[in-house]
Scaffold this active site. Structure first.
Site, PDB file in Angstrom:
ATOM      1  N   ASN A  33       1.120  -1.402   0.073  1.00 18.38           N
ATOM      2  CA  ASN A  33       0.147  -0.179   0.008  1.00 18.38           C
ATOM      3  C   ASN A  33       0.773   1.211  -0.163  1.00 18.38           C
ATOM      4  O   ASN A  33       0.371   2.362   0.069  1.00 18.38           O
ATOM      5  CB  ASN A  33      -0.904  -0.067   1.355  1.00 18.38           C
ATOM      6  CG  ASN A  33      -0.255   0.266   2.720  1.00 18.38           C
ATOM      7  OD1 ASN A  33       1.041   0.199   2.688  1.00 18.38           O
ATOM      8  ND2 ASN A  33      -0.908   0.474   3.646  1.00 18.38           N
ATOM      9  N   THR A  36       5.289   2.871   3.472  1.00 18.32           N
ATOM     10  CA  THR A  36       6.870   3.199   3.709  1.00 18.32           C
ATOM     11  C   THR A  36       7.718   2.667   2.658  1.00 18.32           C
ATOM     12  O   THR A  36       8.554   3.022   2.506  1.00 18.32           O
ATOM     13  CB  THR A  36       7.585   2.501   5.009  1.00 18.32           C
ATOM     14  OG1 THR A  36       6.753   1.184   5.139  1.00 18.32           O
ATOM     15  CG2 THR A  36       6.731   3.219   6.225  1.00 18.32           C
ATOM     16  N   VAL A  58      -3.255  -4.680   3.321  1.00 17.10           N
ATOM     17  CA  VAL A  58      -3.518  -6.199   3.954  1.00 17.10           C
ATOM     18  C   VAL A  58      -4.482  -6.266   4.946  1.00 17.10           C
ATOM     19  O   VAL A  58      -4.769  -7.331   5.200  1.00 17.10           O
ATOM     20  CB  VAL A  58      -2.093  -6.812   4.488  1.00 17.10           C
ATOM     21  CG1 VAL A  58      -1.242  -7.280   3.318  1.00 17.10           C
ATOM     22  CG2 VAL A  58      -1.508  -6.116   5.420  1.00 17.10           C
ATOM     23  N   LYS A 104      -4.903 -20.760   3.930  1.00 17.27           N
ATOM     24  CA  LYS A 104      -5.943 -21.800   4.507  1.00 17.27           C
ATOM     25  C   LYS A 104      -6.665 -22.008   3.266  1.00 17.27           C
ATOM     26  O   LYS A 104      -6.967 -23.359   2.980  1.00 17.27           O
ATOM     27  CB  LYS A 104      -6.852 -21.298   5.507  1.00 17.27           C
ATOM     28  CG  LYS A 104      -7.615 -22.458   6.066  1.00 17.27           C
ATOM     29  CD  LYS A 104      -8.299 -21.767   7.280  1.00 17.27           C
ATOM     30  CE  LYS A 104     -10.078 -21.748   7.039  1.00 17.27           C
ATOM     31  NZ  LYS A 104     -10.730 -21.144   8.317  1.00 17.27           N
ATOM     32  N   TYR A 144       3.881  -2.046  17.763  1.00 18.82           N
ATOM     33  CA  TYR A 144       4.613  -3.022  16.864  1.00 18.82           C
ATOM     34  C   TYR A 144       4.853  -4.219  17.683  1.00 18.82           C
ATOM     35  O   TYR A 144       4.479  -5.320  16.870  1.00 18.82           O
ATOM     36  CB  TYR A 144       5.986  -2.207  16.446  1.00 18.82           C
ATOM     37  CG  TYR A 144       6.975  -3.075  15.443  1.00 18.82           C
ATOM     38  CD1 TYR A 144       6.511  -2.928  14.232  1.00 18.82           C
ATOM     39  CD2 TYR A 144       8.122  -3.636  16.062  1.00 18.82           C
ATOM     40  CE1 TYR A 144       7.355  -3.698  13.276  1.00 18.82           C
ATOM     41  CE2 TYR A 144       9.043  -4.180  15.116  1.00 18.82           C
ATOM     42  CZ  TYR A 144       8.589  -4.307  13.776  1.00 18.82           C
ATOM     43  OH  TYR A 144       9.340  -4.844  12.764  1.00 18.82           O
TER      44      TYR A 144
HETATM   45  P1  NAD Z   1       9.725  -1.210   5.204  1.00 18.31           P
HETATM   46  O1  NAD Z   1       8.996  -0.288   6.056  1.00 18.31           O
HETATM   47  O2  NAD Z   1      10.799  -0.946   4.257  1.00 18.31           O
HETATM   48  O3  NAD Z   1       8.908  -2.223   4.390  1.00 18.31           O
HETATM   49  C1  NAD Z   1       7.479  -2.652   4.845  1.00 18.31           C
HETATM   50  C2  NAD Z   1       6.527  -2.528   3.664  1.00 18.31           C
HETATM   51  O4  NAD Z   1       5.240  -2.867   4.063  1.00 18.31           O
HETATM   52  C3  NAD Z   1       6.540  -1.180   3.126  1.00 18.31           C
HETATM   53  O5  NAD Z   1       6.803  -1.362   1.582  1.00 18.31           O
HETATM   54  C4  NAD Z   1       4.984  -0.792   3.421  1.00 18.31           C
HETATM   55  O6  NAD Z   1       4.469   0.202   2.383  1.00 18.31           O
HETATM   56  C5  NAD Z   1       4.399  -1.944   3.428  1.00 18.31           C
HETATM   57  N1  NAD Z   1       3.056  -1.892   4.186  1.00 18.31           N
HETATM   58  C6  NAD Z   1       2.988  -1.387   5.429  1.00 18.31           C
HETATM   59  N2  NAD Z   1       1.562  -1.613   5.634  1.00 18.31           N
HETATM   60  C7  NAD Z   1       1.072  -2.103   4.618  1.00 18.31           C
HETATM   61  C8  NAD Z   1      -0.291  -2.623   4.544  1.00 18.31           C
HETATM   62  N3  NAD Z   1      -1.317  -2.319   5.605  1.00 18.31           N
HETATM   63  N4  NAD Z   1      -0.761  -3.208   3.492  1.00 18.31           N
HETATM   64  C9  NAD Z   1       0.349  -3.493   2.700  1.00 18.31           C
HETATM   65  N5  NAD Z   1       1.611  -3.027   2.715  1.00 18.31           N
HETATM   66  C10 NAD Z   1       1.873  -2.427   3.880  1.00 18.31           C
HETATM   67  O7  NAD Z   1      10.408  -2.261   6.208  1.00 18.31           O
HETATM   68  P2  NAD Z   1      11.401  -3.337   6.172  1.00 18.31           P
HETATM   69  O8  NAD Z   1      12.523  -3.059   6.927  1.00 18.31           O
HETATM   70  O9  NAD Z   1      11.549  -3.852   4.732  1.00 18.31           O
HETATM   71  O10 NAD Z   1      10.426  -4.535   6.871  1.00 18.31           O
HETATM   72  C11 NAD Z   1       9.852  -5.797   6.210  1.00 18.31           C
HETATM   73  C12 NAD Z   1       9.164  -6.718   7.218  1.00 18.31           C
HETATM   74  O11 NAD Z   1      10.358  -7.151   8.115  1.00 18.31           O
HETATM   75  C13 NAD Z   1       8.365  -5.997   8.360  1.00 18.31           C
HETATM   76  O12 NAD Z   1       7.211  -6.738   8.658  1.00 18.31           O
HETATM   77  C14 NAD Z   1       9.121  -5.589   9.471  1.00 18.31           C
HETATM   78  O13 NAD Z   1       8.664  -5.900  10.686  1.00 18.31           O
HETATM   79  C15 NAD Z   1      10.133  -7.100   9.546  1.00 18.31           C
HETATM   80  N6  NAD Z   1      11.482  -6.728  10.217  1.00 18.31           N
HETATM   81  C16 NAD Z   1      12.180  -5.820   9.795  1.00 18.31           C
HETATM   82  C17 NAD Z   1      13.547  -5.688  10.356  1.00 18.31           C
HETATM   83  C18 NAD Z   1      14.704  -4.827   9.967  1.00 18.31           C
HETATM   84  O14 NAD Z   1      15.410  -4.646  10.455  1.00 18.31           O
HETATM   85  N7  NAD Z   1      14.416  -4.199   8.791  1.00 18.31           N
HETATM   86  C19 NAD Z   1      13.564  -6.347  11.529  1.00 18.31           C
HETATM   87  C20 NAD Z   1      12.633  -7.058  12.052  1.00 18.31           C
HETATM   88  C21 NAD Z   1      11.532  -7.319  11.320  1.00 18.31           C
HETATM   89  N1  UDP Z   2      -9.304 -14.046   3.599  1.00 20.82           N
HETATM   90  C1  UDP Z   2      -8.692 -13.502   2.470  1.00 20.82           C
HETATM   91  N2  UDP Z   2      -8.465 -14.290   1.118  1.00 20.82           N
HETATM   92  C2  UDP Z   2      -8.828 -15.525   0.992  1.00 20.82           C
HETATM   93  C3  UDP Z   2      -9.382 -16.091   2.055  1.00 20.82           C
HETATM   94  C4  UDP Z   2      -9.608 -15.419   3.177  1.00 20.82           C
HETATM   95  O1  UDP Z   2      -8.351 -12.286   2.536  1.00 20.82           O
HETATM   96  O2  UDP Z   2      -8.203 -16.002   0.095  1.00 20.82           O
HETATM   97  C5  UDP Z   2      -9.728 -13.370   4.411  1.00 20.82           C
HETATM   98  C6  UDP Z   2     -11.033 -13.588   4.883  1.00 20.82           C
HETATM   99  O3  UDP Z   2     -11.603 -12.338   4.552  1.00 20.82           O
HETATM  100  C7  UDP Z   2     -11.128 -13.689   6.519  1.00 20.82           C
HETATM  101  C8  UDP Z   2      -9.666 -14.016   6.871  1.00 20.82           C
HETATM  102  O4  UDP Z   2      -8.944 -14.193   5.725  1.00 20.82           O
HETATM  103  O5  UDP Z   2     -11.856 -12.604   7.296  1.00 20.82           O
HETATM  104  C9  UDP Z   2      -9.719 -15.257   7.827  1.00 20.82           C
HETATM  105  O6  UDP Z   2      -9.918 -16.229   7.074  1.00 20.82           O
HETATM  106  P1  UDP Z   2     -10.652 -17.446   7.722  1.00 20.82           P
HETATM  107  O7  UDP Z   2     -11.110 -18.568   6.620  1.00 20.82           O
HETATM  108  O8  UDP Z   2      -9.693 -18.063   8.660  1.00 20.82           O
HETATM  109  O9  UDP Z   2     -11.863 -17.188   8.317  1.00 20.82           O
HETATM  110  P2  UDP Z   2     -13.373 -17.005   8.446  1.00 20.82           P
HETATM  111  O10 UDP Z   2     -13.526 -16.560   6.998  1.00 20.82           O
HETATM  112  O11 UDP Z   2     -13.810 -18.144   8.656  1.00 20.82           O
HETATM  113  O12 UDP Z   2     -13.679 -15.839   9.239  1.00 20.82           O
END
Ligand code: NAD
Ligand code: UDP
Ligand code: UDP
Length: 316
Positions: A33, A36, A58, A104, A144
């Site tokens: 999205n 970052t 997500v 799943k 976090y």
């Molecule tokens: P980053 O911020 O560069 O990347 C995160 C990505 O996720 C970004 O592209 C951002 O736009 C995207 N994102 C955020 N929220 C979102 C949402 N709701 N839907 C879709 N996309 C979304 O950070 P990174 O360093 O590349 O980290 C990547 C992953 O690794 C993260 O889950 C982070 O927690 C984990 N991690 C990183 C480190 C590190 O040191 N870099 C350490 C531990 C864990």
């Molecule tokens: N979900 C999704 N993509 C898929 C299947 C499920 O985003 O292909 C989402 C769905 O909207 C649900 C969540 O994943 O809210 C959890 O799914 P699960 O089957 O565990 O739960 P349920 O649908 O029974 O609530």
């Protein structure tokens, strides 16, 4: 050829992972999205017919047919994850539920990018996977830390209740090319400050420690983890060489040949005092995986990247 979904694929680590998976001969769907992340990180992949880019959050359901999922979507820099803490929790928790639901339905193997932050401000040192951590559940890092801890819980529960094929990796501080200049984490901050002649800003006395891993070592570990049989983790993936933040600052000053000074700022709330992974489990389960890039070598590579990023807009 496998079809692989990488959430957070336009971020720092995600963009390296997308490239690696394509290079290995897979089809890759990069979902982001752009909270970052940025298109610039994956622009060189757009011409590849096996690469697909999807703008999606997500926290909303997403339907696609895939063989594997790497769930990386989540801001990782304290500055960014604290900017909108509610959204950070939603991304970690609702994002995990949706991606687990997807796994799943499709039977895909799903890997969670967890973090050393699940150990909080650790009392056990170095940290092993069986340590439960020391986390403040109502502090500024909780969105976090607790979000990632809950995501681990969800992964284990979907595994036990629905027999999902899961993998959990706990990533320790990782740095390297493709970090954005405004990322806000310590390695990128210090390099940019050193390259632009600004003071290097140390929070607290600089004696807190971190163990820094180059992104290429991490990607090897993550891909290796996805390939394992009968092992779900959690497993630490990090570099066990530990440095104080002051040592990091001095190393960056030396490598950039910079005249910048060090400026001490107040310490930040709940800042972990020490962090270092015990990687014996990764070494045992991931075909002898070990980080191979030293801090100096990795920093040189990252400094080269930031020099281009800051001073040559034409280069990616
Ligand atoms: P980053 O911020 O560069 O990347 C995160 C990505 O996720 C970004 O592209 C951002 O736009 C995207 N994102 C955020 N929220 C979102 C949402 N709701 N839907 C879709 N996309 C979304 O950070 P990174 O360093 O590349 O980290 C990547 C992953 O690794 C993260 O889950 C982070 O927690 C984990 N991690 C990183 C480190 C590190 O040191 N870099 C350490 C531990 C864990
Ligand atoms: N979900 C999704 N993509 C898929 C299947 C499920 O985003 O292909 C989402 C769905 O909207 C649900 C969540 O994943 O809210 C959890 O799914 P699960 O089957 O565990 O739960 P349920 O649908 O029974 O609530
Ligand atoms: N830090 C610092 N100056 C900065 C950024 C971070 O001194 O400009 C410190 C921070 O207080 C912490 C360490 O560096 O002790 C690592 O911070 P970072 O934000 O990179 O990641 P964390 O491991 O805390 O999530």
């Amino acid at each position: 050829m496998k079809r692989i979904l990488v959430t957070g694929g336009a971020g720092f680590i995600g963009s390296h992972l997308c490239k690696r998976l394509l290079d290995d001969g897979n089809e890759v769907i990069c979902l982001d999205n752009y909270f970052t992340g940025r298109k610039k990180n994956i622009i060189s992949l757009l011409d590849n017919p096996y690469f697909e880019l999807v703008r999606h959050d997500v926290t909303f359901p997403y339907y696609v047919e895939v063989d594997e999922i790497y769930n990386l979507a989540c801001p990782a820099s304290p500055v960014h994850y604290q900017h909108d803490p509610i959204s950070t929790v939603k991304t970690s928790v609702s994002g995990a539920i949706n991606m687990l639901g997807l796994a799943k339905r499709t039977g895909a193997c799903i890997l969670q990018a967890s973090t050393s932050e699940v150990y909080g401000d650790p009392i056990i040192h170095p940290q092993k996977e069986d340590y439960w951590g020391n986390v403040n559940p109502i502090g500024i890092r909780a969105c976090y830390d607790e979000g990632k801890r809950c995501a681990e819980t969800l992964f284990m529960d979907y595994h036990h209740q629905n027999n999902l094929d899961i993998k959990i990796v706990r990533i320790f501080n990782t740095y390297g090319p493709k970090m954005t200049p405004n990322d806000g984490r310590v390695v990128s901050n210090f390099i940019i400050q050193a390259l632009t002649g600004k003071d290097l800003t140390i929070h607290g006395d600089g004696l807190q420690t971190r163990s820094f891993q180059h992104v290429h070592d991490l990607i090897d570990g993550m891909v290796c983890m996805m390939g394992t049989k009968n092992f779900i983790g959690p497993v630490n993936i990090g570099n066990p060489n530990e440095f104080t933040i002051l040592e990091l600052a001095n190393t960056i000053l030396e490598l950039t040949d910079s005249n910048s000074n060090i400026k001490y700022l107040p310490s930040v709330q709940d800042d972990p005092k020490q962090r270092c992974p015990d990687i014996s489990l990764a070494n045992e389960k991931l075909n002898g995986w070990n980080p191979s890039i030293s801090l100096k070598e990795g920093l040189k590579n990252t400094i080269d990247y930031f020099e281009k990023e800051l001073f040559n807009n034409d280069l990616m």
